[in-house]
Design a protein around this motif. Structure first.
Motif, PDB file in Angstrom:
ATOM      1  N   SER A  73       0.738  -1.195   0.140  1.00  0.00           N
ATOM      2  CA  SER A  73      -0.113  -0.131  -0.238  1.00  0.00           C
ATOM      3  C   SER A  73       0.970   1.221   0.034  1.00  0.00           C
ATOM      4  CB  SER A  73      -0.979   0.129   1.216  1.00  0.00           C
ATOM      5  OG  SER A  73      -0.101  -0.210   2.299  1.00  0.00           O
ATOM      6  N   TYR A  74       2.349   0.824   0.249  1.00  0.00           N
ATOM      7  CA  TYR A  74       3.059   2.152   0.230  1.00  0.00           C
ATOM      8  C   TYR A  74       3.938   2.219  -1.141  1.00  0.00           C
ATOM      9  CZ  TYR A  74       2.452   3.318   4.970  1.00  0.00           C
ATOM     10  OH  TYR A  74       2.058   3.938   6.122  1.00  0.00           O
ATOM     11  N   GLY A  75       4.347   3.220  -1.693  1.00  0.00           N
ATOM     12  CA  GLY A  75       5.220   3.344  -2.692  1.00  0.00           C
ATOM     13  C   GLY A  75       6.693   3.430  -2.267  1.00  0.00           C
ATOM     14  N   ASP A 103       2.424  -8.869  12.097  1.00  0.00           N
ATOM     15  CA  ASP A 103       2.861  -7.530  11.252  1.00  0.00           C
ATOM     16  C   ASP A 103       3.768  -6.580  12.117  1.00  0.00           C
ATOM     17  OD1 ASP A 103       3.293  -6.019   8.869  1.00  0.00           O
ATOM     18  OD2 ASP A 103       1.339  -4.982   9.034  1.00  0.00           O
ATOM     19  N   ASP A 104       4.541  -5.770  11.350  1.00  0.00           N
ATOM     20  CA  ASP A 104       5.683  -4.952  12.126  1.00  0.00           C
ATOM     21  C   ASP A 104       4.600  -3.940  12.762  1.00  0.00           C
ATOM     22  OD1 ASP A 104       4.791  -3.648   9.579  1.00  0.00           O
ATOM     23  OD2 ASP A 104       6.800  -3.245   8.971  1.00  0.00           O
ATOM     24  N   ILE A 105       3.962  -3.078  11.968  1.00  0.00           N
ATOM     25  CA  ILE A 105       3.183  -2.031  12.867  1.00  0.00           C
ATOM     26  C   ILE A 105       1.737  -1.670  12.230  1.00  0.00           C
ATOM     27  CG2 ILE A 105       4.256  -0.336  10.934  1.00  0.00           C
ATOM     28  CD1 ILE A 105       4.493   1.690  13.241  1.00  0.00           C
ATOM     29  N   ASP A 107      -0.728   1.131  11.721  1.00  0.00           N
ATOM     30  CA  ASP A 107      -0.815   2.365  11.405  1.00  0.00           C
ATOM     31  C   ASP A 107      -2.384   2.742  11.204  1.00  0.00           C
ATOM     32  OD1 ASP A 107       0.149   5.125  10.821  1.00  0.00           O
ATOM     33  OD2 ASP A 107       0.628   4.564   8.782  1.00  0.00           O
ATOM     34  N   THR A 108      -2.745   3.151   9.987  1.00  0.00           N
ATOM     35  CA  THR A 108      -3.986   3.406   9.684  1.00  0.00           C
ATOM     36  C   THR A 108      -5.031   2.409   9.928  1.00  0.00           C
ATOM     37  OG1 THR A 108      -3.943   3.064   7.402  1.00  0.00           O
ATOM     38  CG2 THR A 108      -3.510   5.177   7.915  1.00  0.00           C
ATOM     39  N   GLY A 109      -4.509   1.116   9.653  1.00  0.00           N
ATOM     40  CA  GLY A 109      -5.249  -0.079  10.011  1.00  0.00           C
ATOM     41  C   GLY A 109      -5.800  -0.747   8.576  1.00  0.00           C
ATOM     42  N   TYR A 110      -5.551   0.181   7.359  1.00  0.00           N
ATOM     43  CA  TYR A 110      -6.054  -0.506   6.003  1.00  0.00           C
ATOM     44  C   TYR A 110      -5.263  -1.708   5.687  1.00  0.00           C
ATOM     45  CZ  TYR A 110      -8.173   4.383   5.082  1.00  0.00           C
ATOM     46  OH  TYR A 110      -8.688   5.453   4.977  1.00  0.00           O
ATOM     47  N   THR A 111      -4.137  -2.004   6.010  1.00  0.00           N
ATOM     48  CA  THR A 111      -3.382  -3.228   5.528  1.00  0.00           C
ATOM     49  C   THR A 111      -4.067  -4.295   6.310  1.00  0.00           C
ATOM     50  OG1 THR A 111      -1.445  -1.916   5.168  1.00  0.00           O
ATOM     51  CG2 THR A 111      -1.305  -4.216   5.369  1.00  0.00           C
ATOM     52  N   LEU A 112      -4.170  -4.178   7.619  1.00  0.00           N
ATOM     53  CA  LEU A 112      -4.827  -5.307   8.561  1.00  0.00           C
ATOM     54  C   LEU A 112      -6.192  -5.645   8.274  1.00  0.00           C
ATOM     55  CD1 LEU A 112      -2.672  -5.139  11.913  1.00  0.00           C
ATOM     56  CD2 LEU A 112      -2.943  -6.996  10.318  1.00  0.00           C
ATOM     57  N   PHE A 156       7.599   8.565  11.900  1.00  0.00           N
ATOM     58  CA  PHE A 156       7.971   7.728  10.745  1.00  0.00           C
ATOM     59  C   PHE A 156       9.128   6.957  11.539  1.00  0.00           C
ATOM     60  CE2 PHE A 156       9.436   5.242   7.326  1.00  0.00           C
ATOM     61  CZ  PHE A 156       8.369   4.834   6.485  1.00  0.00           C
ATOM     62  N   ILE A 157       8.903   5.418  11.661  1.00  0.00           N
ATOM     63  CA  ILE A 157       9.693   4.682  12.595  1.00  0.00           C
ATOM     64  C   ILE A 157      10.334   3.655  11.611  1.00  0.00           C
ATOM     65  CG2 ILE A 157       9.401   2.736  14.151  1.00  0.00           C
ATOM     66  CD1 ILE A 157       7.116   4.403  15.235  1.00  0.00           C
ATOM     67  N   VAL A 158      11.745   3.422  11.966  1.00  0.00           N
ATOM     68  CA  VAL A 158      12.601   2.580  11.174  1.00  0.00           C
ATOM     69  C   VAL A 158      13.298   1.727  12.257  1.00  0.00           C
ATOM     70  CG1 VAL A 158      12.961   4.041   9.142  1.00  0.00           C
ATOM     71  CG2 VAL A 158      14.415   4.214  11.089  1.00  0.00           C
ATOM     72  N   LEU A 162      11.688  -2.568   9.869  1.00  0.00           N
ATOM     73  CA  LEU A 162      10.888  -1.444   9.161  1.00  0.00           C
ATOM     74  C   LEU A 162      12.021  -0.591   8.528  1.00  0.00           C
ATOM     75  CD1 LEU A 162       9.670  -1.771  12.354  1.00  0.00           C
ATOM     76  CD2 LEU A 162       7.979  -0.397  11.221  1.00  0.00           C
ATOM     77  N   ASP A 163      11.439  -0.223   7.240  1.00  0.00           N
ATOM     78  CA  ASP A 163      12.451   0.501   6.169  1.00  0.00           C
ATOM     79  C   ASP A 163      11.846   1.977   5.988  1.00  0.00           C
ATOM     80  OD1 ASP A 163      10.326  -0.134   4.825  1.00  0.00           O
ATOM     81  OD2 ASP A 163      11.414   0.115   3.190  1.00  0.00           O
ATOM     82  N   CYS A 164      12.652   2.613   5.359  1.00  0.00           N
ATOM     83  CA  CYS A 164      12.346   3.915   4.877  1.00  0.00           C
ATOM     84  C   CYS A 164      13.219   3.747   3.382  1.00  0.00           C
ATOM     85  CB  CYS A 164      13.011   5.187   5.599  1.00  0.00           C
ATOM     86  SG  CYS A 164      12.518   6.637   4.549  1.00  0.00           S
TER      87      CYS A 164
HETATM   88  P1  5GP Z   1      -1.748   0.831   7.566  1.00  0.00           P
HETATM   89  O1  5GP Z   1      -2.239   0.007   6.172  1.00  0.00           O
HETATM   90  O2  5GP Z   1      -1.965   0.262   8.895  1.00  0.00           O
HETATM   91  O3  5GP Z   1      -1.702   2.342   7.447  1.00  0.00           O
HETATM   92  O4  5GP Z   1       0.038   0.428   7.396  1.00  0.00           O
HETATM   93  C1  5GP Z   1       0.506  -0.526   7.908  1.00  0.00           C
HETATM   94  C2  5GP Z   1       1.642  -1.014   7.057  1.00  0.00           C
HETATM   95  O5  5GP Z   1       2.453   0.202   6.819  1.00  0.00           O
HETATM   96  C3  5GP Z   1       2.722  -1.464   8.181  1.00  0.00           C
HETATM   97  O6  5GP Z   1       2.811  -2.774   7.868  1.00  0.00           O
HETATM   98  C4  5GP Z   1       4.245  -0.854   7.574  1.00  0.00           C
HETATM   99  O7  5GP Z   1       4.752  -1.515   6.437  1.00  0.00           O
HETATM  100  C5  5GP Z   1       3.995   0.527   7.014  1.00  0.00           C
HETATM  101  N1  5GP Z   1       4.418   1.468   7.919  1.00  0.00           N
HETATM  102  C6  5GP Z   1       3.107   2.298   8.742  1.00  0.00           C
HETATM  103  N2  5GP Z   1       3.804   3.253   9.422  1.00  0.00           N
HETATM  104  C7  5GP Z   1       5.220   3.062   9.337  1.00  0.00           C
HETATM  105  C8  5GP Z   1       6.405   3.629   9.975  1.00  0.00           C
HETATM  106  O8  5GP Z   1       6.108   4.489  10.734  1.00  0.00           O
HETATM  107  N3  5GP Z   1       7.362   3.263   9.581  1.00  0.00           N
HETATM  108  C9  5GP Z   1       7.538   2.231   8.572  1.00  0.00           C
HETATM  109  N4  5GP Z   1       8.759   1.862   8.165  1.00  0.00           N
HETATM  110  N5  5GP Z   1       6.438   1.625   8.048  1.00  0.00           N
HETATM  111  C10 5GP Z   1       5.278   1.785   8.214  1.00  0.00           C
END
Ligand code: 5GP
Ligand code: MG
Length: 178
Positions: A73-75, A103-105, A107-112, A156-158, A162-164
């Protein structure tokens, strides 16, 4: 080498992570004691957390199966598109199994939300969620994880998987990028 304009602020130490992962393993290992538990890791971010978690689970009376999914979901930027897509499916049967998504994190919840709905449709015996980090302030969807390592601020966490843009996954601790 490091760009001089990128700064990392320490957030969670390697030692704190280790202790918390052991505590999560105890909760999970006790909850599913005597059962087969299928762990579904979400690539790529969860790979280090998952690797540590399953080794801690080895001390409990469980039969573990490990599989992976890949959702995008991230570019290459740091803002979610809010539209997860399935890039790699589970490769083994989910039906009538206890399934734990890792999962690692969150965030918005869309992925989970996407993964939970997807796996629910495959008729598991139970479905639960474990995330290392919960950025609860950012939630857009009413979803919560059953097992949470740490609640983290909206930054933004790494590190620790977790990557950037592909960097910092190998850091043994967790930091905020600025
Ligand atoms: P969501 O769909 O909950 O917004 O995003 C979940 C995914 O976004 C996570 O599995 C992770 O890969 C990525 N993500 C969300 N926040 C961060 C962040 O602070 N740092 C990194 N590296 N990835 C994030
Ligand atoms: Mg991820």
């Amino acid at each position: 080498m490091m760009n001089s304009n990128i700064k990392l602020k320490p957030l969670i130490t390697e030692k704190e992570i280790k202790q918390r992962v052991a505590a999560l393993a105890e909760e999970i290992g006790t909850q599913f004691s005597g059962n087969t538990l299928m762990i579904v890791g979400l690539l790529n971010g969860s790979f280090i957390f998952l690797a540590d978690l399953v080794r801690q689970l080895n001390s409990y009376h469980l039969h573990l199966i490990v599989d992976f999914m890949r959702i995008t979901s991230y570019g290459s930027n740091t803002v979610t598109s809010g539209k997860p897509t399935l890039c790699q499916d589970v490769s083994i049967n989910v039906k009538e199994r206890h399934v734990l998504i890792v999962d690692d994190i969150l965030d918005t919840g869309y992925t989970l939300e996407f993964v939970v709905n997807y796996l629910k449709a495959l008729d598991p015996f139970s479905l639960s969620v474990c995330v290392l980090l919960d950025k609860s302030e950012r939630r857009q969807i009413d979803i919560r994880a059953d097992y949470v390592g740490f609640t983290v601020p909206d930054a933004f966490i790494v590190g620790y998987g977790l990557d950037c843009d592909g960097r910092f996954r190998e850091m043994p601790d967790i930091a905020v990028l600025s």
